[in-house]
Write an enzyme that holds these catalytic residues in place. Structure first.
Site, short mmCIF file in Angstrom:
data_model
loop_
_atom_site.label_atom_id
_atom_site.label_comp_id
_atom_site.label_asym_id
_atom_site.label_seq_id
_atom_site.Cartn_x
_atom_site.Cartn_y
_atom_site.Cartn_z
N LYS A 22 0.84 -1.21 0.00
CA LYS A 22 0.00 0.00 0.00
C LYS A 22 0.87 1.25 0.00
CE LYS A 22 -1.73 1.58 4.00
NZ LYS A 22 -1.43 2.99 4.34
N ASN A 23 1.84 1.30 0.91
CA ASN A 23 2.62 2.52 1.08
C ASN A 23 3.63 2.77 -0.02
OD1 ASN A 23 1.10 3.04 3.27
ND2 ASN A 23 2.63 2.41 4.77
N CYS A 118 -4.58 13.06 12.55
CA CYS A 118 -5.29 11.79 12.42
C CYS A 118 -5.22 11.06 13.75
CB CYS A 118 -4.75 10.96 11.27
SG CYS A 118 -3.40 9.88 11.72
N ARG A 123 0.76 14.94 12.88
CA ARG A 123 1.34 14.69 11.54
C ARG A 123 1.41 15.96 10.68
NH1 ARG A 123 -1.04 8.97 9.50
NH2 ARG A 123 0.86 8.99 8.25
N ASP A 309 4.46 0.54 12.07
CA ASP A 309 3.22 -0.05 11.53
C ASP A 309 3.04 -1.50 11.94
OD1 ASP A 309 3.42 1.78 8.36
OD2 ASP A 309 2.84 2.39 10.38
N ARG A 401 -8.67 -0.36 4.27
CA ARG A 401 -7.71 0.61 3.71
C ARG A 401 -6.36 -0.01 3.43
NH1 ARG A 401 -7.44 6.17 6.67
NH2 ARG A 401 -6.14 6.40 4.82
C1 EPZ Z 1 4.34 6.88 6.25
O1 EPZ Z 1 3.60 7.99 6.77
C2 EPZ Z 1 3.35 5.72 6.16
N1 EPZ Z 1 2.25 6.09 5.31
C3 EPZ Z 1 2.83 5.39 7.57
O2 EPZ Z 1 2.00 4.23 7.47
C4 EPZ Z 1 4.00 5.05 8.47
O3 EPZ Z 1 3.54 4.84 9.77
C5 EPZ Z 1 5.02 6.22 8.47
O4 EPZ Z 1 5.42 6.51 7.12
C6 EPZ Z 1 6.27 5.89 9.27
O5 EPZ Z 1 6.87 4.74 8.82
C7 EPZ Z 1 2.41 6.03 3.97
O6 EPZ Z 1 3.45 5.71 3.43
C8 EPZ Z 1 1.22 6.38 3.14
P1 EPZ Z 1 6.50 10.30 8.26
P2 EPZ Z 1 4.21 9.47 6.73
O7 EPZ Z 1 6.46 11.52 7.41
O8 EPZ Z 1 4.93 9.66 5.46
C9 EPZ Z 1 6.53 13.61 11.74
C10 EPZ Z 1 0.11 2.87 7.80
O9 EPZ Z 1 -0.35 2.33 8.82
N2 EPZ Z 1 6.59 14.59 10.63
O10 EPZ Z 1 7.71 9.46 8.19
O11 EPZ Z 1 3.11 10.41 7.06
C11 EPZ Z 1 5.16 12.92 11.80
O12 EPZ Z 1 4.24 13.69 12.50
C12 EPZ Z 1 0.62 4.32 7.84
O13 EPZ Z 1 0.18 2.32 6.70
C13 EPZ Z 1 6.72 15.93 10.93
O14 EPZ Z 1 6.81 16.31 12.09
O15 EPZ Z 1 5.22 9.39 7.95
C14 EPZ Z 1 5.48 11.61 12.48
O16 EPZ Z 1 5.46 11.77 13.85
C15 EPZ Z 1 0.35 4.99 9.15
N3 EPZ Z 1 6.76 16.82 9.90
C16 EPZ Z 1 6.87 11.31 11.98
O17 EPZ Z 1 7.42 12.54 11.50
C17 EPZ Z 1 6.65 16.42 8.58
O18 EPZ Z 1 6.66 17.26 7.66
C18 EPZ Z 1 6.90 10.27 10.85
O19 EPZ Z 1 6.17 10.73 9.76
C19 EPZ Z 1 6.52 15.05 8.30
C20 EPZ Z 1 6.49 14.14 9.34
#
Ligand code: EPZ
Length: 423
Positions: A22-23, A118, A123, A309, A401
């Protein structure tokens, strides 16, 4: 709304095929915006999130044709582009924010609704927007939308140091940089297999990218990208989830398409807990080494660390392990909402901020429980496989999802599971 009913206590045996990720698919699909030529994805997962991304891309002017029962997504974006990603679509799925970079690179402008928070955390998107601003973009938040404009002549290459290895920001910046003037370097980049899969696909489209999978990625901008066909990488989170089924319920299951190098940190924890994982020609075979599971401590980290995850699913396993396990959630600030539901099933868990302490109990008991997010929902089904009696998981739309054909896959290995419509 539907619920899933699980009757626990039955050992499992057989094979489960693992789908495309998915991701990975959710970041590969927006790459079609970077070229006027067709991009075709094979081994695509059949999920509601993929349908939402299709809806979004179509609203931006792309044509998306789903074939072979949804496992092939043929996309092209040769006509006029609408550069506004509407709130009504974005609010359904955060990953919609992955159109920001490609739209800005292709069109020089993008208006993308900010996804908002969320269930698992606030996020924000500051790492995405700071990176694009370093490439010369101006970005303003107005009425809940990010209004982004590239400078005259398009985005410019830049050296960008991420404060945190964000997956989404790495993907957005990498896609934007493929068409930028000059060289972009992302330091402290995310290293997840989905990032490498995206880079592989972009290279097939003519992009010049090096270092994906390492903390530093270099992208040399080119004038245009061409079409390509690309197989979506295996879903390591779906893989890890189903590996826990025989670990929790007993028996032996083979996961078709599984590979240890996708989830090494996770496999190390399974080994410590008393689970054997062996590579076969077709994938991975999983079973308990002997009787009772052992407690294990877990800290979630960016890849190659333990994936956040799989944290909820791992907690379900540790509920009946011998001893006390400590789980630290370091990625999201609110990702223990499955704990109170597992406690309803007789688990002994204390949550304190980002730390959960799990005292193993002999046996869980079936109960009505509620899904709160995608990974929490499947952890409750896993717990139900080991529990005495019936577990009824409601709000399973979360599951659709990220898990295709979940009832068919579990019942294919003899689990007693069914999906019912709530009255
Ligand atoms: C991806 O989300 C995945 N989603 C998530 O999977 C996964 O949990 C996550 O990476 C971490 O591995 C998809 O790929 C669609 P991040 P993403 O940007 O890209 C903070 C699932 O269950 N952050 O690495 O949104 C953020 O708040 C989902 O399939 C900032 O502060 O994750 C979080 O605490 C859930 N500022 C951390 O970094 C930013 O601009 C990790 O977020 C971006 C992120």
């Amino acid at each position: 709304m539907d619920s899933i009913i699980v009757n626990g206590g039955k050992e499992l045996s057989g094979v489960i095929p693992i789908a495309g990720a998915k991701n990975a698919c959710l970041t590969l699909m927006p790459a079609t915006l970077l070229s006027e030529e067709p991009l075709t994805l094979t081994n695509a997962p059949r999920l509601s999130d993929i349908k939402t991304m299709t809806q979004l891309l179509e609203s931006l002017g792309a044509e998306v044709t789903s074939m072979q029962d949804g496992q092939v997504q043929a996309m092209s974006c040769h006509g006029a582009i609408n550069h506004v990603a509407e709130y009504d679509i974005v609010r359904k799925m955060r990953a919609s924010n992955l159109v920001l970079g490609p739209l800005l690179a292709r069109e020089g402008q993008a208006v993308v609704s900010l996804p908002g928070g969320c269930a698992i955390g606030a996020r924000p998107m500051d790492i995405h927007t700071n990176g694009l601003e370093a490439m010369g973009a101006t970005i303003e938040l107005k009425d809940g939308y990010l209004h982004a404009k590239a400078p005259m002549g398009g985005l410019k290459g830049a050296v960008i140091d991420f404060p945190f290895a964000s997956v989404g920001a790495t993907e957005n910046i990498m896609m934007a940089a493929t068409l930028a003037k000059g060289t972009t370097v992302i330091n402290n980049a995310a290293r997840e297999p989905e990032i490498v899969d995206l880079a592989d696909c972009l290279r097939k489209m003519g992009a010049q990218i090096e270092g994906d999978g390492s903390p530093s990625i270099t992208i040399q901008g080119v004038d245009r990208l061409h079409g390509a066909t690309h197989p979506v990488v295996t879903d390591r989170i779906e893989l890890g989830t189903y590996m826990l089924a025989p670990a929790i319920a007993g028996g032996e299951v083979e996961l078709l398409g599984g590979r240890i190098n996708l989830i090494e940190a996770f496999c190390e924890k399974l080994d410590t807990a008393g689970i054997s994982v062996t590579e076969t020609e077709r994938g991975l075979k999983v079973a308990r080494k002997n009787g009772r599971l052992s407690a294990v401590d877990v800290v979630t980290e960016p890849f190659p660390g333990f994936p956040t995850d799989l944290q909820a699913q791992m907690m379900a396993l540790l509920c009946t392990a011998e001893g006390t396990s400590v789980l630290e959630e370091k990625i999201f600030e609110n990702r223990f909402m499955h704990a109170p539901e597992l406690i309803r099933m007789g688990a002994n868990i204390e949550v304190n901020g980002g730390t959960a302490t799990v005292h193993g109990v002999n046996r869980l008991k079936g109960a009505p429980v509620m899904a709160t997010d995608l990974r929490a929902s499947v952890s409750l089904i896993l717990a139900g496989l080991a529990a005495e009696g019936e577990t009824r998981v409601s709000r399973v739309y979360h599951l659709d999802r990220g898990y295709e054909q979940v009832v068919r896959k579990f019942s294919g290995v003899d689990a007693q599971i069914e999906r019912i419509k709530d009255e």
